[in-house]
Design a protein around this motif. Structure first.
Motif, PDB file in Angstrom:
ATOM      1  N   THR A  19       0.854  -1.182   0.000  1.00 14.04           N
ATOM      2  CA  THR A  19       0.000   0.000   0.000  1.00 14.04           C
ATOM      3  C   THR A  19       0.890   1.232   0.000  1.00 14.04           C
ATOM      4  O   THR A  19       1.786   1.343   0.833  1.00 14.04           O
ATOM      5  CB  THR A  19      -0.907   0.015   1.249  1.00 14.04           C
ATOM      6  N   PRO A  20       0.670   2.170  -0.975  1.00 17.46           N
ATOM      7  CA  PRO A  20       1.541   3.348  -1.035  1.00 17.46           C
ATOM      8  C   PRO A  20       1.337   4.273   0.160  1.00 17.46           C
ATOM      9  O   PRO A  20       0.263   4.310   0.758  1.00 17.46           O
ATOM     10  CB  PRO A  20       1.123   4.038  -2.338  1.00 17.46           C
ATOM     11  N   ALA A  21       2.392   5.018   0.474  1.00 19.21           N
ATOM     12  CA  ALA A  21       2.313   6.003   1.551  1.00 19.21           C
ATOM     13  C   ALA A  21       1.350   7.113   1.146  1.00 19.21           C
ATOM     14  O   ALA A  21       1.147   7.382  -0.040  1.00 19.21           O
ATOM     15  CB  ALA A  21       3.694   6.576   1.826  1.00 19.21           C
ATOM     16  N   GLY A  22       0.749   7.777   2.119  1.00 16.91           N
ATOM     17  CA  GLY A  22      -0.171   8.871   1.836  1.00 16.91           C
ATOM     18  C   GLY A  22       0.566  10.119   1.383  1.00 16.91           C
ATOM     19  O   GLY A  22       1.789  10.199   1.407  1.00 16.91           O
ATOM     20  N   GLY A  23      -0.183  11.109   0.961  1.00 15.79           N
ATOM     21  CA  GLY A  23       0.394  12.376   0.537  1.00 15.79           C
ATOM     22  C   GLY A  23       0.655  12.414  -0.954  1.00 15.79           C
ATOM     23  O   GLY A  23       0.609  11.407  -1.637  1.00 15.79           O
ATOM     24  N   GLY A  24       0.885  13.617  -1.457  1.00 20.10           N
ATOM     25  CA  GLY A  24       1.189  13.782  -2.870  1.00 20.10           C
ATOM     26  C   GLY A  24       0.198  14.698  -3.559  1.00 20.10           C
ATOM     27  O   GLY A  24      -0.652  15.327  -2.919  1.00 20.10           O
ATOM     28  N   VAL A 186      -4.296  22.573 -12.185  1.00 19.86           N
ATOM     29  CA  VAL A 186      -4.710  22.486 -10.776  1.00 19.86           C
ATOM     30  C   VAL A 186      -4.510  21.063 -10.272  1.00 19.86           C
ATOM     31  O   VAL A 186      -4.879  20.087 -10.939  1.00 19.86           O
ATOM     32  CB  VAL A 186      -6.191  22.905 -10.597  1.00 19.86           C
ATOM     33  N   TYR A 187      -3.903  20.953  -9.081  1.00 21.17           N
ATOM     34  CA  TYR A 187      -3.688  19.688  -8.397  1.00 21.17           C
ATOM     35  C   TYR A 187      -4.379  19.714  -7.039  1.00 21.17           C
ATOM     36  O   TYR A 187      -4.395  20.748  -6.379  1.00 21.17           O
ATOM     37  CB  TYR A 187      -2.190  19.442  -8.134  1.00 21.17           C
ATOM     38  N   GLY A 188      -4.894  18.578  -6.601  1.00 22.31           N
ATOM     39  CA  GLY A 188      -5.373  18.423  -5.236  1.00 22.31           C
ATOM     40  C   GLY A 188      -4.226  17.929  -4.384  1.00 22.31           C
ATOM     41  O   GLY A 188      -3.478  17.044  -4.794  1.00 22.31           O
ATOM     42  N   CYS A 189      -4.041  18.509  -3.194  1.00 16.06           N
ATOM     43  CA  CYS A 189      -2.978  18.103  -2.276  1.00 16.06           C
ATOM     44  C   CYS A 189      -3.528  17.025  -1.342  1.00 16.06           C
ATOM     45  O   CYS A 189      -4.414  17.292  -0.530  1.00 16.06           O
ATOM     46  CB  CYS A 189      -2.473  19.293  -1.481  1.00 16.06           C
ATOM     47  N   VAL A 190      -3.021  15.814  -1.494  1.00 14.79           N
ATOM     48  CA  VAL A 190      -3.512  14.665  -0.727  1.00 14.79           C
ATOM     49  C   VAL A 190      -2.977  14.717   0.683  1.00 14.79           C
ATOM     50  O   VAL A 190      -1.800  14.971   0.907  1.00 14.79           O
ATOM     51  CB  VAL A 190      -3.076  13.343  -1.417  1.00 14.79           C
ATOM     52  N   LYS A 191      -3.855  14.452   1.648  1.00 13.85           N
ATOM     53  CA  LYS A 191      -3.407  14.379   3.043  1.00 13.85           C
ATOM     54  C   LYS A 191      -2.592  13.110   3.245  1.00 13.85           C
ATOM     55  O   LYS A 191      -2.857  12.083   2.647  1.00 13.85           O
ATOM     56  CB  LYS A 191      -4.620  14.311   3.978  1.00 13.85           C
ATOM     57  N   SER A 192      -1.585  13.197   4.103  1.00 15.97           N
ATOM     58  CA  SER A 192      -0.774  11.990   4.365  1.00 15.97           C
ATOM     59  C   SER A 192      -1.460  11.117   5.376  1.00 15.97           C
ATOM     60  O   SER A 192      -2.364  11.479   6.033  1.00 15.97           O
ATOM     61  CB  SER A 192       0.602  12.395   4.855  1.00 15.97           C
TER      62      SER A 192
END
Length: 192
Positions: A19-24, A186-192
């Protein structure tokens, strides 16, 4: 499993699905100008707390100032005094500050982009929120402007729409002429 990615487990070891780490950053949309009166990215929702907007090599057909607007399903909001902003710029020869209410957020302070010359463009990055729990949408960031008169400068802004709105788009509008070329992403900033 669904959502996992193939990753290295180290030298000499076979890779594994994890499972990938959060964020990005997640791409929401990109619009490229071609003699456009405005460029807009839609698809913004309350999914992300913060969004990143990138303007790349924006060139205008006429000397104009650079304005951003939030919008909803009815289009970009251009009400007479719906926005407040504080912007400033520094160049090799001058510096200025502007604070005002307007029908948009002027991101170039007083340093207009010139008339489509080869050295006349704006590139920058801005963060914004859509507003939640009754707060107002806000925008902050900075850009570099190069003009055909061989002036270059940095401009920064802090801004807000002064009432709530269900933001689903953001757009760039010149005060006159058209946007000859350049892009808005435009990008959405993912919460970690």
């Amino acid at each position: 499993n669904d959502g996992q990615v193939l990753t290295s487990t180290g030298a000499g070891s076979p890779p594994a699905f994890e499972t990938p780490a959060g964020g990005g950053l997640i791409l929401i949309g990109r619009t490229t100008a071609s003699s456009s009166s405005e460029i807009t990215v839609t698809g913004i929702t309350s999914t992300y707390d913060i969004y990143l907007m990138v303007l790349s090599d924006i060139i205008f057909s006429a000397s104009a100032n650079t304005r951003l607007r939030f919008g909803d399903s009815g289009g970009l909001d251009s009400g007479g005094s719906d926005y407040k902003y504080s912007s400033w710029y520094n160049t090799s020869s001058d510096g200025s500050h502007r604070s005002t209410g307007d029908n948009s957020m002027r991101i170039d302070s007083a340093m207009n982009i010139g008339n489509g010359g080869t050295n006349s463009s704006l590139s920058g990055s801005y963060y914004f929120t859509t507003g939640n729990s009754g707060s107002y949408p806000k925008l902050w960031g900075s850009a570099v402007i190069a003009r055909e008169d061989n002036e270059v400068g940095e401009t920064s802004i802090a801004a807000s729409r002064m009432s709530t709105i269900t933001v689903d788009r953001i757009g760039l509008v010149p005060s006159s002429g058209t946007i000859t070329s350049g892009s808005l992403t435009v990008y959405g900033c993912v919460k970690s």
